[in-house]
Design a protein around this motif. Structure first.
Motif, PDB file in Angstrom:
ATOM      1  N   SER A  85       1.135  -1.328   0.016  1.00  0.00           N
ATOM      2  CA  SER A  85      -0.089   0.084   0.085  1.00  0.00           C
ATOM      3  C   SER A  85       0.760   1.349  -0.052  1.00  0.00           C
ATOM      4  N   GLY A  86       2.076   1.081   0.536  1.00  0.00           N
ATOM      5  CA  GLY A  86       3.014   2.502   0.580  1.00  0.00           C
ATOM      6  C   GLY A  86       2.412   3.320   1.730  1.00  0.00           C
ATOM      7  N   LYS A  87       1.559   2.669   2.667  1.00  0.00           N
ATOM      8  CA  LYS A  87       1.255   3.505   3.726  1.00  0.00           C
ATOM      9  C   LYS A  87       1.649   2.725   5.139  1.00  0.00           C
ATOM     10  N   ALA A  88       2.269   3.478   5.922  1.00  0.00           N
ATOM     11  CA  ALA A  88       2.836   2.528   7.274  1.00  0.00           C
ATOM     12  C   ALA A  88       1.743   1.816   7.876  1.00  0.00           C
ATOM     13  N   THR A  89       1.975   0.591   8.084  1.00  0.00           N
ATOM     14  CA  THR A  89       0.935  -0.273   8.454  1.00  0.00           C
ATOM     15  C   THR A  89       1.741  -0.940   9.931  1.00  0.00           C
ATOM     16  N   TYR A  90       1.225  -1.157  11.065  1.00  0.00           N
ATOM     17  CA  TYR A  90       1.681  -1.990  12.059  1.00  0.00           C
ATOM     18  C   TYR A  90       0.884  -2.671  12.715  1.00  0.00           C
ATOM     19  N   PHE A  91       1.362  -3.665  13.600  1.00  0.00           N
ATOM     20  CA  PHE A  91       0.446  -4.341  14.439  1.00  0.00           C
ATOM     21  C   PHE A  91       0.439  -3.610  16.032  1.00  0.00           C
ATOM     22  N   SER A  92      -0.623  -3.380  16.380  1.00  0.00           N
ATOM     23  CA  SER A  92      -0.849  -2.806  17.497  1.00  0.00           C
ATOM     24  C   SER A  92      -0.722  -3.877  18.716  1.00  0.00           C
ATOM     25  N   ARG A  93       0.316  -3.759  19.554  1.00  0.00           N
ATOM     26  CA  ARG A  93       0.165  -4.749  20.736  1.00  0.00           C
ATOM     27  C   ARG A  93      -0.445  -4.549  21.781  1.00  0.00           C
ATOM     28  N   SER A  94      -1.000  -3.441  21.895  1.00  0.00           N
ATOM     29  CA  SER A  94      -2.059  -3.102  23.213  1.00  0.00           C
ATOM     30  C   SER A  94      -3.544  -3.486  22.534  1.00  0.00           C
ATOM     31  N   ARG A  95      -3.798  -3.021  21.127  1.00  0.00           N
ATOM     32  CA  ARG A  95      -5.177  -3.597  20.672  1.00  0.00           C
ATOM     33  C   ARG A  95      -4.907  -4.930  19.837  1.00  0.00           C
ATOM     34  N   GLN A  96      -3.864  -5.358  19.907  1.00  0.00           N
ATOM     35  CA  GLN A  96      -3.747  -6.689  19.332  1.00  0.00           C
ATOM     36  C   GLN A  96      -4.401  -6.983  17.771  1.00  0.00           C
ATOM     37  N   LYS A  97      -4.256  -5.905  16.923  1.00  0.00           N
ATOM     38  CA  LYS A  97      -4.793  -5.797  15.762  1.00  0.00           C
ATOM     39  C   LYS A  97      -4.031  -4.890  14.662  1.00  0.00           C
ATOM     40  N   TRP A 151      -2.951  -2.003  12.456  1.00  0.00           N
ATOM     41  CA  TRP A 151      -3.159  -0.603  12.710  1.00  0.00           C
ATOM     42  C   TRP A 151      -2.544   0.316  11.566  1.00  0.00           C
ATOM     43  N   ILE A 152      -3.314   0.664  10.763  1.00  0.00           N
ATOM     44  CA  ILE A 152      -3.025   1.546   9.549  1.00  0.00           C
ATOM     45  C   ILE A 152      -2.997   3.015  10.225  1.00  0.00           C
ATOM     46  N   LYS A 153      -1.399   3.275  10.349  1.00  0.00           N
ATOM     47  CA  LYS A 153      -1.149   4.504  11.177  1.00  0.00           C
ATOM     48  C   LYS A 153      -1.787   5.807  10.628  1.00  0.00           C
ATOM     49  N   GLY A 154      -2.623   6.472  11.356  1.00  0.00           N
ATOM     50  CA  GLY A 154      -3.196   7.805  10.907  1.00  0.00           C
ATOM     51  C   GLY A 154      -4.565   7.452  10.699  1.00  0.00           C
ATOM     52  N   ASN A 155      -5.150   6.300  10.564  1.00  0.00           N
ATOM     53  CA  ASN A 155      -6.736   6.143  10.369  1.00  0.00           C
ATOM     54  C   ASN A 155      -7.553   6.933  11.158  1.00  0.00           C
ATOM     55  N   THR A 156      -7.209   7.126  12.419  1.00  0.00           N
ATOM     56  CA  THR A 156      -8.070   7.656  13.439  1.00  0.00           C
ATOM     57  C   THR A 156      -7.703   9.136  13.369  1.00  0.00           C
ATOM     58  N   SER A 157      -6.433   9.472  13.461  1.00  0.00           N
ATOM     59  CA  SER A 157      -5.898  10.894  13.731  1.00  0.00           C
ATOM     60  C   SER A 157      -5.672  11.618  12.068  1.00  0.00           C
ATOM     61  N   GLY A 158      -5.852  10.895  11.136  1.00  0.00           N
ATOM     62  CA  GLY A 158      -5.421  11.423   9.946  1.00  0.00           C
ATOM     63  C   GLY A 158      -3.912  11.670   9.533  1.00  0.00           C
ATOM     64  N   ASN A 159      -3.073  11.455  10.914  1.00  0.00           N
ATOM     65  CA  ASN A 159      -1.646  11.659  10.716  1.00  0.00           C
ATOM     66  C   ASN A 159      -1.067  10.408   9.931  1.00  0.00           C
ATOM     67  N   ARG A 160      -1.370  10.145   8.567  1.00  0.00           N
ATOM     68  CA  ARG A 160      -0.731   8.785   8.132  1.00  0.00           C
ATOM     69  C   ARG A 160       0.778   9.187   7.816  1.00  0.00           C
ATOM     70  N   GLN A 161       1.172   7.794   7.548  1.00  0.00           N
ATOM     71  CA  GLN A 161       2.754   8.029   7.123  1.00  0.00           C
ATOM     72  C   GLN A 161       2.875   7.653   5.858  1.00  0.00           C
ATOM     73  N   ILE A 162       3.373   8.138   4.819  1.00  0.00           N
ATOM     74  CA  ILE A 162       3.617   7.747   3.530  1.00  0.00           C
ATOM     75  C   ILE A 162       5.162   7.167   3.247  1.00  0.00           C
ATOM     76  N   VAL A 163       5.178   6.060   3.066  1.00  0.00           N
ATOM     77  CA  VAL A 163       6.335   5.295   2.942  1.00  0.00           C
ATOM     78  C   VAL A 163       7.349   5.668   1.509  1.00  0.00           C
ATOM     79  N   LYS A 164       8.467   6.451   1.694  1.00  0.00           N
ATOM     80  CA  LYS A 164       9.326   6.773   0.891  1.00  0.00           C
ATOM     81  C   LYS A 164      10.360   6.039   0.838  1.00  0.00           C
ATOM     82  N   GLU A 165      11.022   5.373   1.883  1.00  0.00           N
ATOM     83  CA  GLU A 165      12.089   4.318   1.452  1.00  0.00           C
ATOM     84  C   GLU A 165      11.893   3.141   2.523  1.00  0.00           C
ATOM     85  N   ILE A 166      12.315   2.078   2.268  1.00  0.00           N
ATOM     86  CA  ILE A 166      12.142   0.884   3.445  1.00  0.00           C
ATOM     87  C   ILE A 166      13.577   0.204   3.494  1.00  0.00           C
ATOM     88  N   ARG A 167      13.997   0.070   4.431  1.00  0.00           N
ATOM     89  CA  ARG A 167      15.390  -0.744   4.687  1.00  0.00           C
ATOM     90  C   ARG A 167      15.220  -1.813   5.857  1.00  0.00           C
TER      91      ARG A 167
END
Lengths: 126, 126
Positions: free
Chosen positions: A42-54, A56-72
């Motif tokens: 997707s090119g959008k930073a997506t994590y696994f929330s340890r507290s919610r155990q699911k 987590w597309i970063k910024g889905n609630t706050s709008g503060n998404r992260q567009i991935v420019k480079e991955i190492r």
């Protein structure tokens, strides 16, 4: 296709998130295999929330998404480094630009650096 | 005195290590309570080696020590950010400056970036 080593921390790898322009470290999050694959596709930073155990597309609630420019990935394939464009100017749920807004002073106490970019109560409600 | 949350990952917290001048992320390592306290008191980056299960003063074998210039912790006190001066020019045991020398290309494969600073066979023997 690269294979990450998800075995060392119970199916998760840490992902360091860095501002692609300034180099500031914004946060550390965790990815399971699904989060890693979704970030790649997707090119959008997506994590696994340890507290919610699911997923987590970063910024889905706050709008503060992260567009991935480079991955190492690191030498032994068990840590990810994302260089991102931080939408909304802040990565931290507290409203600070970076989660690392606390500095340790020579006495071993914390000192807050910088100021919040947004008011968490306004963004997340209550 | 700040209290880190060592409970989430079995007594360890991840420590992101960043070059204090360039902002390059050099590596990620882990600290237990003893490693954290020794880093604070000595000013030399000290970790807990998960593979060797013991305290690891970075650079004790290779000479590539890390002099701590700044310490930050994140919003929920479970991740450390060290800004260091990397002695010897390389943080990675492979000889690369940073452990993050592998970039993911658009096809999802890895590409090596940069060149090793030292020859691991010379530094570690074997």
């Amino acid at each position: 296709m690269v294979k990450l080593d998800f075995g060392k921390t119970g199916g998760l790898v840490p992902a360091i998130v860095q501002d692609f322009k300034t180099g500031d470290v914004l946060m550390l999050a965790y990815m399971n295999k699904a989060a890693w694959e979704q970030t790649l596709s997707s090119g959008k930073a997506t994590y696994f929330s340890r507290s919610r155990q699911k997923l987590w597309i970063k910024g889905n609630t706050s709008g503060n998404r992260q567009i991935v420019k480079e991955i190492r990935i690191d030498c032994d394939n068990d840590t990810v480094l994302l260089k991102v464009e931080q939408i909304g100017g802040a990565a931290c749920h507290t409203g600070y630009r970076s989660c690392f807004y606390k500095k340790i002073n020579p006495e071993g106490a914390t000192e807050i650096t910088g100021k919040p970019v947004f008011d968490p109560e306004e963004v997340y409600g209550k």
